[in-house]
Design an enzyme around this catalytic site. Structure first.
Site, PDB file in Angstrom:
ATOM      1  N   SER A 129       0.821  -1.214   0.000  1.00  0.00           N
ATOM      2  CA  SER A 129       0.000   0.000   0.000  1.00  0.00           C
ATOM      3  C   SER A 129       0.858   1.268   0.000  1.00  0.00           C
ATOM      4  CB  SER A 129      -0.862  -0.031   1.267  1.00  0.00           C
ATOM      5  OG  SER A 129      -1.356   1.250   1.562  1.00  0.00           O
ATOM      6  N   TYR A 154      -2.240  -0.245  10.169  1.00  0.00           N
ATOM      7  CA  TYR A 154      -2.377  -0.838   8.830  1.00  0.00           C
ATOM      8  C   TYR A 154      -1.098  -0.637   8.017  1.00  0.00           C
ATOM      9  CZ  TYR A 154      -3.801  -1.237   3.929  1.00  0.00           C
ATOM     10  OH  TYR A 154      -3.857  -1.564   2.596  1.00  0.00           O
TER      11      TYR A 154
HETATM   12  N1  LIG Z   1      -8.386  -0.761  -2.383  1.00  0.00           N
HETATM   13  C1  LIG Z   1      -7.338   0.018  -2.188  1.00  0.00           C
HETATM   14  O1  LIG Z   1      -7.394   1.217  -2.455  1.00  0.00           O
HETATM   15  C2  LIG Z   1      -6.045  -0.548  -1.663  1.00  0.00           C
HETATM   16  C3  LIG Z   1      -4.959   0.339  -1.502  1.00  0.00           C
HETATM   17  C4  LIG Z   1      -3.755  -0.163  -1.019  1.00  0.00           C
HETATM   18  C5  LIG Z   1      -3.638  -1.513  -0.737  1.00  0.00           C
HETATM   19  N2  LIG Z   1      -4.706  -2.343  -0.883  1.00  0.00           N
HETATM   20  C6  LIG Z   1      -4.517  -3.756  -0.557  1.00  0.00           C
HETATM   21  O2  LIG Z   1      -5.006  -4.544  -1.638  1.00  0.00           O
HETATM   22  C7  LIG Z   1      -5.557  -5.756  -1.147  1.00  0.00           C
HETATM   23  C8  LIG Z   1      -6.994  -5.902  -1.632  1.00  0.00           C
HETATM   24  O3  LIG Z   1      -7.748  -4.795  -1.179  1.00  0.00           O
HETATM   25  P1  LIG Z   1      -9.292  -4.599  -1.535  1.00  0.00           P
HETATM   26  O4  LIG Z   1      -9.543  -3.146  -1.593  1.00  0.00           O
HETATM   27  O5  LIG Z   1      -9.646  -5.465  -2.679  1.00  0.00           O
HETATM   28  O6  LIG Z   1      -9.954  -5.129  -0.174  1.00  0.00           O
HETATM   29  P2  LIG Z   1     -11.151  -6.148   0.067  1.00  0.00           P
HETATM   30  O7  LIG Z   1     -11.447  -6.073   1.533  1.00  0.00           O
HETATM   31  O8  LIG Z   1     -12.260  -5.912  -0.891  1.00  0.00           O
HETATM   32  O9  LIG Z   1     -10.494  -7.546  -0.278  1.00  0.00           O
HETATM   33  C9  LIG Z   1      -9.733  -8.289   0.646  1.00  0.00           C
HETATM   34  C10 LIG Z   1     -10.297  -9.696   0.681  1.00  0.00           C
HETATM   35  O10 LIG Z   1      -9.503 -10.441   1.611  1.00  0.00           O
HETATM   36  C11 LIG Z   1     -10.359 -11.241   2.383  1.00  0.00           C
HETATM   37  N3  LIG Z   1      -9.733 -11.486   3.686  1.00  0.00           N
HETATM   38  C12 LIG Z   1      -9.485 -10.576   4.657  1.00  0.00           C
HETATM   39  N4  LIG Z   1      -8.960 -11.191   5.729  1.00  0.00           N
HETATM   40  C13 LIG Z   1      -8.842 -12.507   5.406  1.00  0.00           C
HETATM   41  C14 LIG Z   1      -8.368 -13.642   6.094  1.00  0.00           C
HETATM   42  N5  LIG Z   1      -7.920 -13.562   7.354  1.00  0.00           N
HETATM   43  N6  LIG Z   1      -8.386 -14.840   5.477  1.00  0.00           N
HETATM   44  C15 LIG Z   1      -8.865 -14.952   4.204  1.00  0.00           C
HETATM   45  N7  LIG Z   1      -9.344 -13.909   3.506  1.00  0.00           N
HETATM   46  C16 LIG Z   1      -9.334 -12.702   4.097  1.00  0.00           C
HETATM   47  C17 LIG Z   1     -11.639 -10.436   2.530  1.00  0.00           C
HETATM   48  O11 LIG Z   1     -12.769 -11.267   2.823  1.00  0.00           O
HETATM   49  C18 LIG Z   1     -11.751  -9.749   1.185  1.00  0.00           C
HETATM   50  O12 LIG Z   1     -12.562 -10.461   0.279  1.00  0.00           O
HETATM   51  C19 LIG Z   1      -5.429  -5.693   0.375  1.00  0.00           C
HETATM   52  O13 LIG Z   1      -4.246  -6.358   0.737  1.00  0.00           O
HETATM   53  C20 LIG Z   1      -5.310  -4.211   0.655  1.00  0.00           C
HETATM   54  O14 LIG Z   1      -4.628  -3.969   1.863  1.00  0.00           O
HETATM   55  C21 LIG Z   1      -5.905  -1.891  -1.336  1.00  0.00           C
END
Ligand SMILES: NC(=O)c1ccc[n+]([C@@H]2O[C@H](COP(=O)([O-])OP(=O)(O)OC[C@H]3O[C@@H](n4cnc5c(N)ncnc54)[C@H](O)[C@@H]3O)[C@@H](O)[C@H]2O)c1
Length: 321
Positions: A129, A154
């Site tokens: 991130s 985070y």
């Molecule tokens: N969306 C953004 O802007 C953004 C920015 C920076 C980083 N990220 C990173 O990208 C990745 C995806 O983000 P996103 O926005 O799609 O989030 P999201 O919450 O939609 O997707 C994450 C998925 O991981 C699953 N999950 C969480 N904890 C879990 C566990 N213990 N075991 C199994 N599954 C688990 C959740 O059920 C969810 O479906 C994450 O690692 C997030 O930190 C996202």
């Protein structure tokens, strides 16, 4: 056929990655996701409804903190690649649940790296991130800027994830590619993120909470561009460890973002101004020259084009997202 494990594949970014891989035709995809209630699990089930129709797709409902459950998946399938996107996401909630964030984002990542080591998986893509940069005075943010001063649990878990990836790449020859995503948006965006949350409130005629004076800046990245970068990282083989920024390299003030939403929704926002939140950084802005050069990353959707596309999707869901 190549085998890939996508963790978090029912989430926003993960489900788009699965769309892309299924469209290519030569991947067998295993998704591990615990479909937790960080936001409504029905949204996650809807994200994967079409995927479940494919015989090249398998969903395992498991928690990445549960290394025994993960171990069984690795016994059954020899993976070529792991795309590790499962995490507790979101800066603000990490302040109230730091243990949950560290257990999921750090221990869960170590569980996967351990299984990669045991089972000889040689390519590991880690969803990091932009928050790792903390309050970086220097803009745009470049991959070799220091990340030793994160300002939220985070962000600290993501920085730790990158460090442990480096250790495994060095010790066990597992290629680890860490991708620093800069605020991602588009269809299926998480409902807790500003663009989605604001759209819902504006269409419901409710006030939107704006933290700070509206001058906070974010580099918003359209989902198709992020997926282009993730896909390139899956095949990247020029070095054993790399960190790449995946942003749009265009930084937008919050007040401008709200104007773009108002225009696309054809409605006015009611602003409820609040103090800046602890843990929030004032600016994000990606230097993407390294990603362009080494990954061939080439984002193409500017915010002026991406917001109307998001709004079209959002209104198409009946404003339910
Ligand atoms: N969306 C953004 O802007 C953004 C920015 C920076 C980083 N990220 C990173 O990208 C990745 C995806 O983000 P996103 O926005 O799609 O989030 P999201 O919450 O939609 O997707 C994450 C998925 O991981 C699953 N999950 C969480 N904890 C879990 C566990 N213990 N075991 C199994 N599954 C688990 C959740 O059920 C969810 O479906 C994450 O690692 C997030 O930190 C996202």
């Amino acid at each position: 056929m190549r085998n890939i494990l996508v963790t978090g594949g029912a989430g926003f970014i993960g489900s788009h990655l699965v769309d892309r891989l299924l469209s290519e035709g030569d991947w067998r995809i295993t998704v591990v996701d615990d479909l937790n209630d960080f936001y409504d699990p029905a949204i996650k089930r809807a994200n994967i409804a079409e995927h479940l129709q494919s015989e090249r797709y398998r969903l395992v409902e498991a928690d990445i903190r549960d290394d025994e459950a993960l171990g069984r998946i690795f016994e059954e399938t020899k993976f070529d690649v792991i795309a590790h996107l499962a995490a507790r996401a979101g800066v603000r909630p990490s302040l109230s649940e730091p243990k949950l964030y560290t257990e999921t984002n750090i221990n869960g990542t170590v569980n996967l790296l351990e299984l990669a080591r045991e089972h000889g998986v040689k390519q590991f893509v880690f969803g990091s991130s932009s928050s790792v940069y903390g309050v970086n005075e220097k803009v745009p943010f470049a991959e070799d800027d220091p990340i030793s001063q994160p300002i939220s649990p985070y962000a600290a878990t993501k920085a730790a994830g990158e460090l442990i990836c480096h250790t495994y790449s060095h010790l066990y020859d597992i290629r680890c590619i860490c991708l620093r995503f800069f605020t991602v948006y588009g269809a299926r965006q998480r409902p807790d993120l500003a663009i989605h949350k604001f759209s819902k409130l504006i269409t419901e005629g409710k006030p939107i909470q704006v933290f700070g004076d509206g001058t906070a800046r974010r580099d918003y990245t359209y989902i198709d561009d992020i997926i282009q970068g993730v896909r390139a990282a899956i095949d990247y083989d020029r070095s054993i460890y790399e960190v790449f920024n995946l942003g749009e390299s265009q930084t937008i003030e919050l007040s401008r973002l709200i104007s773009l939403l108002e225009r696309a929704l054809d409605m006015n926002a009611i602003i409820d101004r609040q103090p800046m939140q602890p843990g929030d950084v004032p600016t994000t802005f990606a230097d993407i020259s390294k990603s362009r050069k080494l990954l061939g990353y080439n984002p193409t959707t500017k915010i002026e084009e991406g917001i109307p596309k998001f709004v079209e999707w959002f209104l198409g869901t009946g404003g339910q997202g």
